[in-house]
Design a protein around this motif. Structure first.
Motif, short mmCIF file in Angstrom:
data_model
loop_
_atom_site.label_atom_id
_atom_site.label_comp_id
_atom_site.label_asym_id
_atom_site.label_seq_id
_atom_site.Cartn_x
_atom_site.Cartn_y
_atom_site.Cartn_z
N ALA A 156 14.44 2.75 -9.47
CA ALA A 156 13.67 1.66 -9.22
C ALA A 156 14.68 -0.15 -8.50
O ALA A 156 14.40 -0.86 -7.83
N ALA A 157 15.90 -0.17 -8.61
CA ALA A 157 17.02 -1.32 -8.64
C ALA A 157 16.52 -0.93 -6.48
O ALA A 157 16.67 -1.85 -6.13
N GLU A 158 16.76 0.60 -6.38
CA GLU A 158 16.77 0.27 -4.92
C GLU A 158 15.35 0.83 -3.91
O GLU A 158 15.43 -0.22 -3.01
N VAL A 159 14.78 0.07 -4.68
CA VAL A 159 13.03 -0.07 -4.20
C VAL A 159 12.48 -1.59 -4.37
O VAL A 159 11.86 -2.17 -3.62
N GLY A 160 13.54 -2.42 -5.52
CA GLY A 160 13.37 -3.31 -5.41
C GLY A 160 12.08 -3.69 -6.64
O GLY A 160 11.19 -4.39 -6.48
N ILE A 161 12.33 -2.85 -7.62
CA ILE A 161 10.86 -3.10 -8.90
C ILE A 161 11.14 -2.82 -9.93
O ILE A 161 12.54 -2.34 -10.19
N SER A 162 10.58 -3.09 -10.97
CA SER A 162 11.84 -3.06 -12.21
C SER A 162 11.50 -1.30 -12.78
O SER A 162 10.27 -1.30 -12.23
N SER A 163 11.97 -0.63 -13.47
CA SER A 163 11.99 0.20 -14.26
C SER A 163 10.73 0.65 -15.06
O SER A 163 9.53 1.32 -15.10
N ALA A 164 9.94 -0.48 -15.83
CA ALA A 164 8.71 -0.70 -16.08
C ALA A 164 7.34 -0.02 -14.93
O ALA A 164 6.75 0.98 -14.90
N ALA A 165 7.85 -0.81 -14.23
CA ALA A 165 6.66 -0.64 -13.07
C ALA A 165 6.96 0.34 -12.01
O ALA A 165 5.86 1.25 -11.23
N LEU A 166 8.33 0.99 -12.28
CA LEU A 166 8.24 2.52 -11.54
C LEU A 166 7.60 3.34 -12.37
O LEU A 166 7.14 4.27 -12.08
N TYR A 167 7.21 3.67 -13.64
CA TYR A 167 6.34 4.29 -15.08
C TYR A 167 6.03 4.23 -14.62
O TYR A 167 5.01 5.12 -15.06
N ARG A 168 4.88 3.23 -14.02
CA ARG A 168 3.71 2.90 -13.82
C ARG A 168 2.75 4.20 -12.47
O ARG A 168 1.72 5.02 -12.46
N HIS A 169 4.11 4.20 -11.99
CA HIS A 169 3.77 5.26 -10.83
C HIS A 169 4.55 6.92 -11.33
O HIS A 169 3.29 8.06 -10.61
N ALA A 208 0.84 -1.11 0.13
CA ALA A 208 0.31 0.16 -0.20
C ALA A 208 0.72 1.31 0.22
O ALA A 208 0.34 2.28 -0.24
N ASP A 209 2.03 1.12 0.69
CA ASP A 209 3.02 2.05 0.99
C ASP A 209 3.77 2.29 -0.97
O ASP A 209 5.15 2.86 -0.45
N ARG A 210 3.40 1.43 -1.47
CA ARG A 210 4.57 1.21 -2.19
C ARG A 210 4.94 3.13 -3.05
O ARG A 210 6.05 3.93 -3.46
N ARG A 211 4.16 4.06 -3.52
CA ARG A 211 4.70 4.93 -4.18
C ARG A 211 5.51 5.98 -2.66
O ARG A 211 6.72 6.98 -3.52
#
Length: 417
Positions: free
Chosen positions: A46-59, A18-21
């Motif tokens: 993205a690497a620091e959060v542990g997600i893909s770049s594509a996932a980061l661009y969704r936010h 829930a707190d991804r953003r």
């Protein structure tokens, strides 16, 4: 894969946190503060959060938006805390500021150095919030200093903000309660500053202020032409940032074609290196003069402060460019400058320890960095640079900060380690 839901190996469903953003913003803030805007990529965050770049661009649509939201989120947090503290009183507001800036350490530096990289709407929003922040400080200072006029209260408000921001520019580590107590002591010294009576100001720059060279025709002498190019480049880099300024822009500022600059400098980065080197030359010069003219260590410190203020007022573009753009230099050159900068601060620290032998290096570093931040911020703040007494009041405030008795809390804590 990071959609609204994610499936594990056995078909179980795992929902996005829930707190991804908020996690992204925290990671982005840390990355921007550590590496600067230009050297940080979306992939790094993205690497620091542990997600893909594509996932980061969704936010977030891109790095520029991510920086803007990081700054706005941090500023809203500080403003909220100041609003709550205001109910208690002026002392609570000032202490809430130092506490918040320590907890967000690194972010305040981004407010100052990276705001010009924002989209126009975010830049306006960030600056509006910084002005609101100063409004809280003005109210708190007015309660303490009802004898001052509005301009002097605003000046002290910006100085207090510089003190709170200053830990973002060094790595001294202290227990939070000790650090807050020290910063609060320095803030108290700033708020107690005296302002000169009209006609009692000292001349800031012998020989008058530096000329605006934008409209001066290009001189024939190659040496003077080179100096004009350095001055114009420093002004443009300081105003717009290294990445936003091209060779043609610098050429136009001195009345020559962009390619003509290559007769004097091999590249734009070579020109930046020359600016940084000039800044170092000035510092070595006025440091030597302050030492040679002093009879006592205290005299040396005060002389060094006066020369630093005069240099900062006379050459804000050299100082500002060196502060904010050195990361664009090749690694070896950037490292050389950073070592020289640390050496310069260490010289101030050693002198202060001679005057105050009971003071630890950490204690002295905190006070020296607070003073330098006040001066550097003031000469780059258009709301302050029009003051006729700017040099005088900066020396007064700087003197109070350097010689503030803020070390006891630090030194007692350090002695127990």
């Amino acid at each position: 894969m990071d959609g609204d839901v994610r499936r594990g190996e056995v078909g179980s469903v795992r929902r996005r946190p829930a707190d991804r953003r908020e996690s992204i913003l925290r990671a982005a803030t840390a990355a921007f503060a550590r590496n600067g805007y230009h050297a940080t990529s979306m992939a790094d965050v993205a690497a620091e959060v542990g997600i893909s770049s594509a996932a980061l661009y969704r936010h977030f649509r891109g790095k520029q938006e991510l920086l803007g939201q990081s700054l706005l989120s941090g500023l809203e947090s500080v403003l909220s805390r100041l609003a709550m503290a205001q109910v208690t009183g002026s002392d609570a507001v000032l202490s809430a500021l130092t506490t918040a800036c320590l907890e967000l350490r690194g972010l305040p530096r981004l407010w100052q150095l990276e705001v010009r990289n924002l989209a126009a709407a975010d830049r306006i929003a960030v600056l509006a919030r910084v002005v609101r922040l100063n409004g809280f400080l003005r109210t708190a200072i007015r309660d303490r200093r009802p004898d001052l006029g509005a301009d002097d209260i605003e000046f002290l408000g910006w100085c207090v903000l510089s003190v709170a921001v200053s830990p973002s520019y060094h790595r001294v580590q202290l227990p939070e309660t000790t650090f807050v107590r020290v910063l609060d002591t320095i803030v108290g010294a700033v708020v107690g500053a005296e302002f000169p009576a009209v006609g009692d100001q000292v001349t800031a720059i012998p020989g008058g202020p530096r000329r605006d060279r934008r409209t001066v025709a290009d001189p024939v002498d190659p040496t003077l032409r080179t100096e004009r190019m350095i001055s114009a480049a420093a002004r443009l880099f300081n105003t717009y940032g290294y990445g936003a300024v091209g060779i043609e822009d610098i050429g136009a500022a001195v009345g020559v074609s962009g390619p003509a600059l290559y007769h004097h400098f091999a590249s734009k980065v070579d020109l930046l290196n020359e600016i940084v080197d000039r800044n170092e030359q000035w510092i070595r010069l006025y440091t030597s003069r302050a030492m040679a003219e002093a009879d006592t260590p205290s005299d040396a410190l005060r002389g060094l402060l006066r020369y630093f203020v005069r240099f900062a007022i006379r050459e804000p573009d050299l100082l500002g460019t060196t502060l904010s753009e050195v990361g664009h230099l090749p690694r070896e050159q950037a490292s050389r400058y950073r070592r020289a900068h640390r050496g310069g601060i260490a010289e101030w620290v050693r002198m202060l320890q001679v005057v105050r032998p009971d003071m630890s290096a950490d204690a002295a570093r905190v006070q020296i960095q607070a003073m330098t931040c006040i001066v550097i911020d003031a000469v780059r703040n258009p709301r302050l640079t029009g003051r006729n007494d700017l040099a005088t009041v900066l020396v007064e405030v700087g003197d109070r900060v350097v010689f503030a008795d803020a070390s006891s809390g630090i030194d007692q804590q350090l002695s127990r380690r």
